[in-house]
Enzyme design. Structure first.
Site, PDB file in Angstrom:
ATOM      1  CB  CYS A 114     -12.452  23.578   0.164  1.00 52.24           C
ATOM      2  SG  CYS A 114     -11.225  24.082  -1.033  1.00 52.24           S
ATOM      3  CG  HIS A 277     -13.512  26.927   2.342  1.00 55.06           C
ATOM      4  ND1 HIS A 277     -12.258  26.903   2.891  1.00 55.06           N
ATOM      5  CD2 HIS A 277     -13.344  26.873   0.988  1.00 55.06           C
ATOM      6  CE1 HIS A 277     -11.363  26.831   1.908  1.00 55.06           C
ATOM      7  NE2 HIS A 277     -12.004  26.814   0.752  1.00 55.06           N
ATOM      8  CG  ASN A 307      -8.609  28.598   0.048  1.00 52.33           C
ATOM      9  OD1 ASN A 307      -8.603  27.750   0.932  1.00 52.33           O
ATOM     10  ND2 ASN A 307      -9.328  28.474  -1.055  1.00 52.33           N
TER      11      ASN A 307
HETATM   12  O1  UT7 Z   1     -10.998  26.753  -1.993  1.00 50.35           O
HETATM   13  C1  UT7 Z   1     -10.901  26.168  -3.239  1.00 50.35           C
HETATM   14  C2  UT7 Z   1     -12.002  26.611  -4.083  1.00 50.35           C
HETATM   15  N1  UT7 Z   1     -11.523  27.627  -4.985  1.00 50.35           N
HETATM   16  C3  UT7 Z   1     -12.237  28.692  -5.204  1.00 50.35           C
HETATM   17  O2  UT7 Z   1     -13.287  28.859  -4.617  1.00 50.35           O
HETATM   18  C4  UT7 Z   1     -11.752  29.655  -6.253  1.00 50.35           C
HETATM   19  C5  UT7 Z   1     -12.897  30.296  -6.952  1.00 50.35           C
HETATM   20  N2  UT7 Z   1     -12.435  31.189  -8.005  1.00 50.35           N
HETATM   21  C6  UT7 Z   1     -11.820  32.355  -7.743  1.00 50.35           C
HETATM   22  O3  UT7 Z   1     -11.628  32.709  -6.586  1.00 50.35           O
HETATM   23  C7  UT7 Z   1     -11.430  33.235  -8.899  1.00 50.35           C
HETATM   24  O4  UT7 Z   1     -11.843  32.634 -10.102  1.00 50.35           O
HETATM   25  C8  UT7 Z   1      -9.907  33.530  -8.984  1.00 50.35           C
HETATM   26  C9  UT7 Z   1      -9.522  34.460  -7.857  1.00 50.35           C
HETATM   27  C10 UT7 Z   1      -9.118  32.251  -8.894  1.00 50.35           C
HETATM   28  C11 UT7 Z   1      -9.557  34.213 -10.286  1.00 50.35           C
HETATM   29  O5  UT7 Z   1     -10.321  35.386 -10.439  1.00 50.35           O
HETATM   30  P1  UT7 Z   1     -11.077  35.665 -11.811  1.00 50.35           P
HETATM   31  O6  UT7 Z   1     -11.734  36.960 -11.653  1.00 50.35           O
HETATM   32  O7  UT7 Z   1     -11.952  34.482 -12.090  1.00 50.35           O
HETATM   33  O8  UT7 Z   1      -9.898  35.790 -12.832  1.00 50.35           O
HETATM   34  P2  UT7 Z   1      -9.589  34.928 -14.144  1.00 50.35           P
HETATM   35  O9  UT7 Z   1      -9.076  33.573 -13.785  1.00 50.35           O
HETATM   36  O10 UT7 Z   1     -10.759  35.012 -15.077  1.00 50.35           O
HETATM   37  O11 UT7 Z   1      -8.401  35.739 -14.770  1.00 50.35           O
HETATM   38  C12 UT7 Z   1      -8.574  37.091 -15.217  1.00 50.35           C
HETATM   39  C13 UT7 Z   1      -7.255  37.633 -15.711  1.00 50.35           C
HETATM   40  C14 UT7 Z   1      -6.556  36.725 -16.704  1.00 50.35           C
HETATM   41  O12 UT7 Z   1      -5.904  37.550 -17.656  1.00 50.35           O
HETATM   42  P3  UT7 Z   1      -6.570  37.853 -19.080  1.00 50.35           P
HETATM   43  O13 UT7 Z   1      -6.727  36.508 -19.728  1.00 50.35           O
HETATM   44  O14 UT7 Z   1      -7.866  38.516 -18.779  1.00 50.35           O
HETATM   45  O15 UT7 Z   1      -5.575  38.738 -19.724  1.00 50.35           O
HETATM   46  C15 UT7 Z   1      -5.518  36.014 -15.884  1.00 50.35           C
HETATM   47  O16 UT7 Z   1      -4.389  35.609 -16.644  1.00 50.35           O
HETATM   48  O17 UT7 Z   1      -6.345  37.758 -14.609  1.00 50.35           O
HETATM   49  C16 UT7 Z   1      -5.121  37.077 -14.905  1.00 50.35           C
HETATM   50  N3  UT7 Z   1      -4.582  36.558 -13.666  1.00 50.35           N
HETATM   51  C17 UT7 Z   1      -3.780  37.282 -12.860  1.00 50.35           C
HETATM   52  N4  UT7 Z   1      -3.275  38.512 -12.966  1.00 50.35           N
HETATM   53  C18 UT7 Z   1      -2.493  38.963 -11.952  1.00 50.35           C
HETATM   54  C19 UT7 Z   1      -4.787  35.343 -13.096  1.00 50.35           C
HETATM   55  N5  UT7 Z   1      -4.143  35.269 -11.925  1.00 50.35           N
HETATM   56  C20 UT7 Z   1      -3.501  36.455 -11.749  1.00 50.35           C
HETATM   57  C21 UT7 Z   1      -2.670  36.978 -10.748  1.00 50.35           C
HETATM   58  N6  UT7 Z   1      -2.205  38.224 -10.894  1.00 50.35           N
HETATM   59  N7  UT7 Z   1      -2.366  36.273  -9.637  1.00 50.35           N
END
Ligand code: UT7
Length: 350
Positions: A114, A277, A307
């Site tokens: 990134c 970014h 992204n």
């Molecule tokens: O450029 C590279 C650098 N990367 C970043 O900066 C990424 C930084 N992180 C993020 O942007 C966020 O952490 C994400 C967008 C990747 C994820 O969001 P989050 O609010 O942290 O969600 P999470 O990973 O804690 O997941 C929450 C829930 C989970 O379900 P349970 O365990 O609560 O039942 C996941 O399984 O959301 C579920 N989940 C999804 N549901 C629907 C994960 N991905 C998805 C999806 N659609 N695509």
């Protein structure tokens, strides 16, 4: 000594628009989840066979070179940032040199994910400052759509990323000129290297972490860095602990932006435009709040492109400039954070 300035900028995104709803065909997700957590509405995916990371870089480069008023034969060095190269090796820099029929110039690939473009810009800036090169092409390009797990298993990553490319031509400016790159700031902390990583193919042989990240057949000479077992177990895709990345990003983004401003005796109120970014709209909004920036001081386009990793900063910079949001004399800060972790900023006067 010289300073360097952006003499031309270009971007390219594939024509194929993939909406959040389009992804429902492949995985259990929803438009609502994606928009709420990331801000993304749609992204572009490259043509499967006609477009590669390099060809998209070439398209962006053509525009940047033309806008700089030069030809590809005038370019005397290439710095190409990507995490999704056409080949494991050689890098995209030489493929671009070939495709654009450039002279037998140096070509360097930067693998800083990134923050790749800001790192690449910083490398080019040093070569210009010393007088070694006069027309450096800096490219950030990605074809993520070829390397993600588009099943529900990989949805936390695959819904985020998109394809595209951005490029700039750096040229020397007189040291007394007010426009140009004022400073660049590069950082890393490898402590969390495995938190956002694609382990395989690689030569790590499960050396770095207790939990194995690759399945090998044996421990003998002849073991491959890519095995059938790895593919069967989906170990050939990127891994991300999103929350850990998020937590670190919202600390390091403001830090590295303030570092750039402070080094130049400037304040957030002096900033015309922050180009962060495009990792996640929520991260950009958090940074904006923390630094008390107005809406028109921050440029975001993750809604349209997702992204695009190394391409996101030059694409956003190009769009902001094309839409008249950046004008001559404006103070612009580029900032990025991602896998490594690595993070970086560049402060420039347009
Ligand atoms: O450029 C590279 C650098 N990367 C970043 O900066 C990424 C930084 N992180 C993020 O942007 C966020 O952490 C994400 C967008 C990747 C994820 O969001 P989050 O609010 O942290 O969600 P999470 O990973 O804690 O997941 C929450 C829930 C989970 O379900 P349970 O365990 O609560 O039942 C996941 O399984 O959301 C579920 N989940 C999804 N549901 C629907 C994960 N991905 C998805 C999806 N659609 N695509």
């Amino acid at each position: 000594m010289f300073k360097s300035k952006i003499a031309g900028i270009g971007m390219y995104v594939p024509s194929n628009v993939v909406t959040n709803n389009d992804l429902l065909k492949y995985m259990d997700t929803s438009d609502e989840w994606i928009q709420e957590r990331t801000g993304i509405k749609e992204r572009r995916f490259a043509h499967r066979t006609d477009e590669t990371t390099t060809t998209m870089g070439v398209e962006a480069a053509k525009i940047a070179i033309e806008r700089a008023g030069i030809t590809p034969q005038d370019i005397d060095f290439i710095v190409f940032a990507t995490l999704s190269p056409d080949y494991y090796f050689p890098g995209c820099g030489v493929l671009l040199q070939r495709a654009m029929k450039m002279k037998e110039i140096g070509a360097l690939d930067v693998r800083n994910q990134c923050s790749g473009f800001v790192y690449a810009l910083s490398v080019a800036d040093q070569f210009i400052k010393t007088g070694m090169y006069k027309n450096i092409l800096v490219v950030g390009a990605e074809k993520h759509s070829f390397g993600l797990d588009f099943t529900t298993r990989g949805r936390n990553i695959s819904v985020i990323f998109g394809d595209g490319a951005g490029a700039v031509v750096l040229q020397p400016a007189d040291i007394s000129s007010s426009s140009g790159i004022l400073s660049t700031h590069l950082h890393s902390d490898g402590e969390a290297a495995e938190i956002l990583a694609m382990y395989n193919p690689g030569t790590h042989a499960n050396h770095w972490v207790k939990e194995k990240v690759a399945d090998f057949n044996s421990n003998e000479i002849g073991d491959m860095f890519m095995s059938h077992e790895m593919i069967d177990n989906a170990q050939n895709f990127p891994f991300m602990d999103g929350q850990s990345v998020f937590k670190k990003a919202v600390v390091k983004f403001p830090e590295v932006i303030m570092e750039a401003l402070q080094q130049n005796g400037l304040q957030t109120s002096d900033l015309k435009m922050l180009i962060p970014h495009q990792a996640n709209l929520r991260i950009a909004q958090f940074v904006q709040q923390k630094l008390k920036l107005n809406d028109d001081q921050v440029y975001n386009n993750i809604q349209k492109y997702g992204n695009t990793t190394a391409a996101s900063v030059p694409i956003a910079l190009c769009e902001a400039w094309e839409s008249g949001k950046i004008k001559e004399g404006d103070l612009v800060c580029l900032a990025a954070f991602g896998s490594g972790f690595t993070w970086a900023s560049a402060l420039l006067r347009w």
